[in-house]
Structures are given as C-alpha cells and as structure tokens.
Scaffold this active site. Structure first.
Site, PDB file in Angstrom:
ATOM      1  N   GLU A 224      50.970  29.613  68.828  1.00  0.00           N
ATOM      2  CA  GLU A 224      50.887  30.178  70.190  1.00  0.00           C
ATOM      3  C   GLU A 224      51.674  29.311  71.183  1.00  0.00           C
ATOM      4  O   GLU A 224      52.352  29.828  72.082  1.00  0.00           O
ATOM      5  CB  GLU A 224      49.424  30.297  70.636  1.00  0.00           C
ATOM      6  CG  GLU A 224      49.316  30.954  72.016  1.00  0.00           C
ATOM      7  CD  GLU A 224      47.904  30.955  72.573  1.00  0.00           C
ATOM      8  OE1 GLU A 224      46.933  31.098  71.796  1.00  0.00           O
ATOM      9  OE2 GLU A 224      47.769  30.804  73.796  1.00  0.00           O
TER      10      GLU A 224
ATOM     11  N   SER B 268      38.950  34.653  64.261  1.00  0.00           N
ATOM     12  CA  SER B 268      39.717  35.299  63.191  1.00  0.00           C
ATOM     13  C   SER B 268      38.927  35.404  61.886  1.00  0.00           C
ATOM     14  O   SER B 268      39.488  35.791  60.851  1.00  0.00           O
ATOM     15  CB  SER B 268      41.029  34.540  62.969  1.00  0.00           C
ATOM     16  OG  SER B 268      40.802  33.148  62.952  1.00  0.00           O
TER      17      SER B 268
ATOM     18  N   HIS C 201      44.784  33.628  61.811  1.00  0.00           N
ATOM     19  CA  HIS C 201      44.587  32.446  60.974  1.00  0.00           C
ATOM     20  C   HIS C 201      43.308  32.564  60.146  1.00  0.00           C
ATOM     21  O   HIS C 201      42.277  31.950  60.468  1.00  0.00           O
ATOM     22  CB  HIS C 201      44.560  31.181  61.841  1.00  0.00           C
ATOM     23  CG  HIS C 201      45.926  30.743  62.273  1.00  0.00           C
ATOM     24  ND1 HIS C 201      46.148  29.948  63.369  1.00  0.00           N
ATOM     25  CD2 HIS C 201      47.145  30.988  61.734  1.00  0.00           C
ATOM     26  CE1 HIS C 201      47.449  29.732  63.482  1.00  0.00           C
ATOM     27  NE2 HIS C 201      48.074  30.351  62.515  1.00  0.00           N
TER      28      HIS C 201
ATOM     29  N   THR D 249      45.376  29.867  74.920  1.00  0.00           N
ATOM     30  CA  THR D 249      44.184  30.710  75.125  1.00  0.00           C
ATOM     31  C   THR D 249      42.947  30.209  74.377  1.00  0.00           C
ATOM     32  O   THR D 249      41.846  30.655  74.670  1.00  0.00           O
ATOM     33  CB  THR D 249      44.457  32.139  74.633  1.00  0.00           C
ATOM     34  OG1 THR D 249      44.834  32.081  73.257  1.00  0.00           O
ATOM     35  CG2 THR D 249      45.536  32.822  75.449  1.00  0.00           C
TER      36      THR D 249
HETATM   37  S1  SF4 Z   1      41.264  37.567  72.336  1.00  0.00           S
HETATM   38 FE1  SF4 Z   1      41.485  36.660  70.263  1.00  0.00          FE
HETATM   39  S2  SF4 Z   1      43.634  36.899  69.714  1.00  0.00           S
HETATM   40 FE2  SF4 Z   1      43.451  37.194  71.947  1.00  0.00          FE
HETATM   41  S3  SF4 Z   1      43.836  35.198  72.832  1.00  0.00           S
HETATM   42 FE3  SF4 Z   1      41.622  35.345  72.527  1.00  0.00          FE
HETATM   43  S4  SF4 Z   1      41.237  34.456  70.495  1.00  0.00           S
HETATM   44 FE4  SF4 Z   1      43.447  34.873  70.635  1.00  0.00          FE
END
Ligand code: SF4
Length: 326
Positions: free
Chosen positions: A142, A283, A56, A181
C-alpha cells in the site's frame, strides 16, 4: 456390577471461556477484491492474472489459485494477453497502470476505495504545491502504491516519531500528511502529533486515513484483551492490520499470537489459559476462525461470548469493468 465403580474413559476437558471480538475478519475492501477475481473468472474463464496477493491471506490466495487465478508480482511476468489482469486491494503505483495501458492489458483495479481516497488526497496536496509526508511502513504494497501516485521524491515516508524529528524541509509552510490505512490507531496518533508539533501549519486529511475496518477491529481487541489470559489473532504475517491487532492486544495487557490457521496453534502456550480472546485480521476468512474454535473445542469445554465494539454495514460495488456483468 456396582454402578458407582464405573469411571468414565474420557477425561474431563478443562473449561475455557472464549471472548470473540466483533467486528473481526473480512472488511468491505477485501470482500470487493475477492469478488472481483471470482467475477472475472466467472465471466472470462481461467486464467485471470492477479498482480500481488489480492489480499494478504494464504488461504484466500490458494482458494483463488485453485479456481484459475494466476498470481504474479510484476506485469513483466504476464505474456501479452487479452485476459483480465487484476490489481490487488492494496493499490498500485501509477507506473503500473501506465505499463498496463501501454501493453493494452485488460486491467481491472481492485484497489480498496479507501486506499484510492488516500491516493487522491496525496495528488491534491501535490497539485497545491505541498510536500507530502506519508505515515506508513516501508515496503508494504500500500505504501509503495501511495508513494507511486506522485513523481519520485515528492512523498517522504515516516515510520516513527524519531523519523519525524529527522525531517528537513526547505519550506515548512507547504506540507501535508497522509497515512497508510492499516496502521495502529494509537501509534499513528503519536506520529501525527509529532508532525503537527514540529510543523504547525502541516495540512492533514479531512477524514481519518486509517480505515473504519482497522479502527473497529482494534477497538474490539482493546476491549477484550484486558479481560483474557491470551489473544489469538487469525491472519497472515504479511497482513499489516493483523500484525497491528497483535500489537494492540499486547499493549492492552494480553500475550498475543498471530496464526494463519489451526495447524499453527502452539498448544503448549494454552495449558494455564482459562479465558481466550479471538479476533481476525481484515483479510482472514471466518472459516479459519471457525476451524480454530473447533480445535479449542476438541481440547477444552468452551463457552463463547461475543464482544461487540462496533457495527459495520459498509459495502463497495465491484470495479466498473465487472459491474455490467454482475
Ligand atoms: S477497508 Fe479493508 S481493504 Fe480497505 S483500507 Fe481498510 S483494511 Fe484495507
């Protein structure tokens, strides 16, 4: 001429101390997803299709578009083709993988391994006969992907403590929970505590579902926020972990703004600011942080101090379809 009468044409810039949160910006899952698109372009050439924004962030998406990536929201937008179709870091429902298989598309799954871990947990609970409660934000890709790992109705979504109070189950002895997450560590703790209080036998994850990157970035901003007049979070409005960083900063006592880049800075807010915290969502590329620091340096006499809250050395290998070509 009397040297004492010479005045500088350049007005003095006001001082500004910047506390730079560490860690900030790209996590291992984002690096892997972006690398997957770039590797696929290098190996297969353009175009390469990507279902949903790979991560994102508008800057990242535009940069990949310029290299030949074509972003779509659904596989129905893609013609029958032999070129790769990459699934984003957020994960996809099983139905999308099935559809790709039925159409014989060359699907490459760039779902973050830490999201896949949550998918597998949900599947294991389901196989053991448990109803699964997912703590997350409705509509986030997600959450759509995690709910889509199991048949319709097998996962119940809760977003708040109030949602937990409204839950009704026939058999309360067969329950489990998983979480998105990228939640706020503190908010999700409240929801999980409410779940455990209402359903004492509910089964949770062996290890926290909120990922290391989310946890560490929130810890850093929590440390910085009480020491500054304001916090800038570099990230996109649709980035869950960036929005959570803004909320965490505000709860820790600092007014916080989310900006995608230097052009979005509202300078009228910074007239009386003498200390500023800066962080970036998982991101958001570091180049955007650097551009924002440059913009502040043009207007202020800045000093920069890095505030480390955790060190990270997580690395995820490329999806297997791209590894042999790496
Ligand atoms: S490491 Fe990055 S891509 Fe993976 S769950 Fe965490 S925030 Fe999302």
């Amino acid at each position: 001429m009397d040297a004492g009468s010479i005045t500088s044409a350049t007005p003095q810039k006001p001082p500004l101390k910047i506390l730079l949160c560490s860690p900030r910006g790209f996590c291992a899952g984002v690096v892997r997803a972006i690398d997957a698109v770039e590797r696929a372009l290098a190996v297969h050439g353009a175009p390469v299709y990507v279902r949903h924004e790979i991560v994102h962030n508008r800057y990242v998406v535009e940069a990949l578009k310029a290299k030949g990536a074509v972003f779509v929201e659904e596989l129905s937008e893609i013609p029958d083709t032999k070129v790769p179709v990459i699934f984003s870091a957020h994960g996809v429902p099983k139905a999308v993988q099935t559809e790709a298989g039925e159409r014989d598309l060359l699907a490459i799954d760039a779902t973050c391994p830490l999201v896949t871990k949550v998918h597998r947990e949900a599947e294991i609970h389901f196989r053991r006969g448990r109803r699964v409660v997912l703590v997350g934000h409705a509509g986030h890709p997600e959450v759509v992907g995690t709910m889509g790992q199991l048949p319709d109705g097998a996962v119940v979504l809760v977003e708040s403590v109030a949602d937990v109070q409204n839950l009704q189950f026939g058999d309360e002895s067969k329950l489990a929970y998983v979480t998105q997450t990228t939640l706020s560590v503190d908010d999700s703790q409240e929801v999980v505590e409410a779940l455990m209080k209402r359903f004492p036998s509910i089964v949770g994850p062996h290890r926290e579902d909120i990922c290391y990157a989310t946890t560490n970035r929130q810890a850093a901003v929590k440390e910085v926020a009480p020491k500054v007049d304001a916090v800038l979070v570099v990230g996109s409005p649709n980035s869950s972990n960036s929005q959570r960083l803004r909320e965490v900063a505000e709860r820790a006592g600092a007014p916080a703004r989310l900006v995608q880049g230097r052009s979005e800075i509202d300078w009228s807010l910074f007239g009386n600011v003498s200390t500023l915290g800066i962080t970036a969502g998982a991101s958001a590329p570091e180049v955007l942080v650097e551009e924002i620091m440059d913009a502040f340096a043009e207007r202020f006499d800045i000093t920069v101090e890095c505030v480390p809250a955790a060190s990270e050395n997580v690395f995820f290998p490329l999806p297997k379809e791209l590894r042999a070509t790496g």
